[in-house]
Design a protein around this motif. Sequence first.
Motif, PDB file in Angstrom:
ATOM      1  N   PRO A  49       0.832  -1.205   0.000  1.00  0.00           N
ATOM      2  CA  PRO A  49       0.000   0.000   0.000  1.00  0.00           C
ATOM      3  C   PRO A  49       0.872   1.263   0.000  1.00  0.00           C
ATOM      4  O   PRO A  49       1.991   1.257   0.510  1.00  0.00           O
ATOM      5  N   ASP A  50       0.342   2.340  -0.557  1.00  0.00           N
ATOM      6  CA  ASP A  50       1.092   3.600  -0.653  1.00  0.00           C
ATOM      7  C   ASP A  50       1.582   4.116   0.693  1.00  0.00           C
ATOM      8  O   ASP A  50       2.623   4.744   0.772  1.00  0.00           O
ATOM      9  N   ASN A  51       0.839   3.879   1.759  1.00  0.00           N
ATOM     10  CA  ASN A  51       1.203   4.447   3.054  1.00  0.00           C
ATOM     11  C   ASN A  51       2.087   3.513   3.897  1.00  0.00           C
ATOM     12  O   ASN A  51       2.331   3.786   5.067  1.00  0.00           O
ATOM     13  N   TYR A  52       2.585   2.419   3.329  1.00  0.00           N
ATOM     14  CA  TYR A  52       3.467   1.491   4.040  1.00  0.00           C
ATOM     15  C   TYR A  52       4.929   1.822   3.738  1.00  0.00           C
ATOM     16  O   TYR A  52       5.250   2.357   2.683  1.00  0.00           O
ATOM     17  N   SER A  53       5.808   1.445   4.677  1.00  0.00           N
ATOM     18  CA  SER A  53       7.248   1.698   4.535  1.00  0.00           C
ATOM     19  C   SER A  53       8.063   0.415   4.578  1.00  0.00           C
ATOM     20  O   SER A  53       9.235   0.447   4.941  1.00  0.00           O
ATOM     21  N   ASN A  54       7.478  -0.713   4.243  1.00  0.00           N
ATOM     22  CA  ASN A  54       8.170  -1.997   4.369  1.00  0.00           C
ATOM     23  C   ASN A  54       8.792  -2.487   3.067  1.00  0.00           C
ATOM     24  O   ASN A  54       9.080  -3.668   2.897  1.00  0.00           O
ATOM     25  N   CYS A  55       9.082  -1.574   2.137  1.00  0.00           N
ATOM     26  CA  CYS A  55       9.620  -1.988   0.835  1.00  0.00           C
ATOM     27  C   CYS A  55      10.973  -2.683   0.959  1.00  0.00           C
ATOM     28  O   CYS A  55      11.295  -3.554   0.150  1.00  0.00           O
ATOM     29  N   GLY A  56      11.769  -2.341   1.961  1.00  0.00           N
ATOM     30  CA  GLY A  56      13.059  -3.013   2.153  1.00  0.00           C
ATOM     31  C   GLY A  56      12.873  -4.491   2.439  1.00  0.00           C
ATOM     32  O   GLY A  56      13.587  -5.338   1.895  1.00  0.00           O
ATOM     33  N   TYR A  57      11.908  -4.817   3.280  1.00  0.00           N
ATOM     34  CA  TYR A  57      11.619  -6.226   3.586  1.00  0.00           C
ATOM     35  C   TYR A  57      11.061  -6.955   2.372  1.00  0.00           C
ATOM     36  O   TYR A  57      11.408  -8.102   2.114  1.00  0.00           O
ATOM     37  N   LEU A  58      10.184  -6.287   1.632  1.00  0.00           N
ATOM     38  CA  LEU A  58       9.603  -6.913   0.441  1.00  0.00           C
ATOM     39  C   LEU A  58      10.681  -7.163  -0.616  1.00  0.00           C
ATOM     40  O   LEU A  58      10.692  -8.219  -1.255  1.00  0.00           O
ATOM     41  N   ALA A  59      11.619  -6.219  -0.776  1.00  0.00           N
ATOM     42  CA  ALA A  59      12.722  -6.405  -1.720  1.00  0.00           C
ATOM     43  C   ALA A  59      13.625  -7.554  -1.272  1.00  0.00           C
ATOM     44  O   ALA A  59      14.042  -8.389  -2.085  1.00  0.00           O
ATOM     45  N   LEU A  60      13.929  -7.621   0.031  1.00  0.00           N
ATOM     46  CA  LEU A  60      14.759  -8.712   0.554  1.00  0.00           C
ATOM     47  C   LEU A  60      14.075 -10.067   0.387  1.00  0.00           C
ATOM     48  O   LEU A  60      14.730 -11.056   0.069  1.00  0.00           O
ATOM     49  N   LEU A  61      12.767 -10.126   0.610  1.00  0.00           N
ATOM     50  CA  LEU A  61      12.033 -11.376   0.425  1.00  0.00           C
ATOM     51  C   LEU A  61      12.170 -11.854  -1.016  1.00  0.00           C
ATOM     52  O   LEU A  61      12.439 -13.033  -1.262  1.00  0.00           O
ATOM     53  N   PHE A  62      12.024 -10.951  -1.968  1.00  0.00           N
ATOM     54  CA  PHE A  62      12.151 -11.303  -3.382  1.00  0.00           C
ATOM     55  C   PHE A  62      13.554 -11.817  -3.692  1.00  0.00           C
ATOM     56  O   PHE A  62      13.721 -12.839  -4.346  1.00  0.00           O
ATOM     57  N   VAL A  63      14.563 -11.117  -3.199  1.00  0.00           N
ATOM     58  CA  VAL A  63      15.950 -11.492  -3.479  1.00  0.00           C
ATOM     59  C   VAL A  63      16.315 -12.800  -2.770  1.00  0.00           C
ATOM     60  O   VAL A  63      16.933 -13.686  -3.367  1.00  0.00           O
ATOM     61  N   ALA A  64      15.924 -12.940  -1.512  1.00  0.00           N
ATOM     62  CA  ALA A  64      16.287 -14.130  -0.731  1.00  0.00           C
ATOM     63  C   ALA A  64      15.655 -15.400  -1.286  1.00  0.00           C
ATOM     64  O   ALA A  64      16.243 -16.476  -1.233  1.00  0.00           O
ATOM     65  N   THR A  65      14.450 -15.274  -1.850  1.00  0.00           N
ATOM     66  CA  THR A  65      13.727 -16.460  -2.326  1.00  0.00           C
ATOM     67  C   THR A  65      13.657 -16.519  -3.849  1.00  0.00           C
ATOM     68  O   THR A  65      13.034 -17.429  -4.396  1.00  0.00           O
ATOM     69  N   HIS A  66      14.281 -15.551  -4.506  1.00  0.00           N
ATOM     70  CA  HIS A  66      14.222 -15.432  -5.979  1.00  0.00           C
ATOM     71  C   HIS A  66      12.789 -15.501  -6.487  1.00  0.00           C
ATOM     72  O   HIS A  66      12.489 -16.136  -7.489  1.00  0.00           O
ATOM     73  N   GLY A  67      11.933 -14.808  -5.754  1.00  0.00           N
ATOM     74  CA  GLY A  67      10.550 -14.658  -6.183  1.00  0.00           C
ATOM     75  C   GLY A  67       9.637 -15.830  -5.916  1.00  0.00           C
ATOM     76  O   GLY A  67       8.473 -15.807  -6.295  1.00  0.00           O
ATOM     77  N   SER A  68      10.151 -16.867  -5.233  1.00  0.00           N
ATOM     78  CA  SER A  68       9.314 -18.054  -5.029  1.00  0.00           C
ATOM     79  C   SER A  68       8.317 -17.888  -3.881  1.00  0.00           C
ATOM     80  O   SER A  68       7.344 -18.624  -3.803  1.00  0.00           O
ATOM     81  N   VAL A  69       8.552 -16.930  -2.977  1.00  0.00           N
ATOM     82  CA  VAL A  69       7.619 -16.661  -1.880  1.00  0.00           C
ATOM     83  C   VAL A  69       6.951 -15.329  -2.159  1.00  0.00           C
ATOM     84  O   VAL A  69       7.608 -14.302  -2.291  1.00  0.00           O
ATOM     85  N   LYS A  70       5.654 -15.358  -2.281  1.00  0.00           N
ATOM     86  CA  LYS A  70       4.889 -14.158  -2.608  1.00  0.00           C
ATOM     87  C   LYS A  70       4.318 -13.526  -1.334  1.00  0.00           C
ATOM     88  O   LYS A  70       3.751 -14.235  -0.502  1.00  0.00           O
ATOM     89  N   PRO A  71       4.432 -12.201  -1.196  1.00  0.00           N
ATOM     90  CA  PRO A  71       3.821 -11.546  -0.040  1.00  0.00           C
ATOM     91  C   PRO A  71       2.308 -11.470  -0.183  1.00  0.00           C
ATOM     92  O   PRO A  71       1.786 -11.534  -1.300  1.00  0.00           O
ATOM     93  N   ILE A  72       1.651 -11.336   0.930  1.00  0.00           N
ATOM     94  CA  ILE A  72       0.200 -11.132   0.918  1.00  0.00           C
ATOM     95  C   ILE A  72      -0.079  -9.724   0.404  1.00  0.00           C
ATOM     96  O   ILE A  72       0.560  -8.774   0.814  1.00  0.00           O
ATOM     97  N   ASP A  73      -0.995  -9.602  -0.520  1.00  0.00           N
ATOM     98  CA  ASP A  73      -1.355  -8.310  -1.086  1.00  0.00           C
ATOM     99  C   ASP A  73      -2.216  -7.560  -0.075  1.00  0.00           C
ATOM    100  O   ASP A  73      -3.289  -8.025   0.299  1.00  0.00           O
ATOM    101  N   LYS A  74      -1.739  -6.413   0.379  1.00  0.00           N
ATOM    102  CA  LYS A  74      -2.456  -5.619   1.390  1.00  0.00           C
ATOM    103  C   LYS A  74      -3.244  -4.466   0.801  1.00  0.00           C
ATOM    104  O   LYS A  74      -3.713  -3.605   1.515  1.00  0.00           O
ATOM    105  N   ASN A  75      -3.380  -4.433  -0.516  1.00  0.00           N
ATOM    106  CA  ASN A  75      -4.135  -3.355  -1.147  1.00  0.00           C
ATOM    107  C   ASN A  75      -5.631  -3.665  -1.104  1.00  0.00           C
ATOM    108  O   ASN A  75      -6.028  -4.800  -1.342  1.00  0.00           O
ATOM    109  N   PRO A  76      -6.440  -2.649  -0.810  1.00  0.00           N
ATOM    110  CA  PRO A  76      -7.894  -2.878  -0.802  1.00  0.00           C
ATOM    111  C   PRO A  76      -8.380  -3.229  -2.198  1.00  0.00           C
ATOM    112  O   PRO A  76      -7.905  -2.695  -3.179  1.00  0.00           O
ATOM    113  N   LYS A  77      -9.294  -4.149  -2.260  1.00  0.00           N
ATOM    114  CA  LYS A  77      -9.832  -4.602  -3.555  1.00  0.00           C
ATOM    115  C   LYS A  77     -11.026  -3.787  -3.923  1.00  0.00           C
ATOM    116  O   LYS A  77     -11.748  -3.279  -3.184  1.00  0.00           O
TER     117      LYS A  77
END
Length: 161
Positions: A133-161
């Motif tokens: 979400p635009d008001n979150y500051s956790n992009c560092g963790y999300l980037a590390l998750l992508f790099v550490a798992t090479h994209g195999s672990v997907k984060p939960i989407d927190k954007n309102p539908k």
Amino acid sequence: MKGESIEKLLSNKEIYKALKDLYLHGKMNVNSPPLTFKQVRHLAKKLGIPNFKVIDLEPYIDLARTGEEPLNAVLFKAHENQETPGVTTGHFIGAYTDPKTGVIHVCDSFGSESDSLIIPGRKVTNSKSVVQPDNYSNCGYLALLFVATHGSVKPIDKNPK
């Protein structure tokens, strides 16, 4: 970390905390205070990410043009802070290079910043998944998750539908 049992890894309090933070703020996509370059490096080291660097976007592009980029990286795209002139803020983006094919895989948790990652002579795949979400500051963790798992672990989407 290679070759160690999960029990041994989890008994190390620093590794346990790094994995817990990566799970909470990455996989579960829970907001957090912004990370610094030093904190990103520390977490990557604790997680055992090989050939890793946290680097500004432009120097990474320069390295990638000649095939000298780190295999695993968290890129920082700086933005001038509109509310506090002279203060630089920014956004972390995950990137890893497949050593067999040379393809650079990029994931931006906002789904838009990676559009600017065009490297002449290199194939770049950009994940367009918007999970932060635009008001979150956790992009560092999300980037590390992508790099550490090479994209195999997907984060939960927190954007309102």
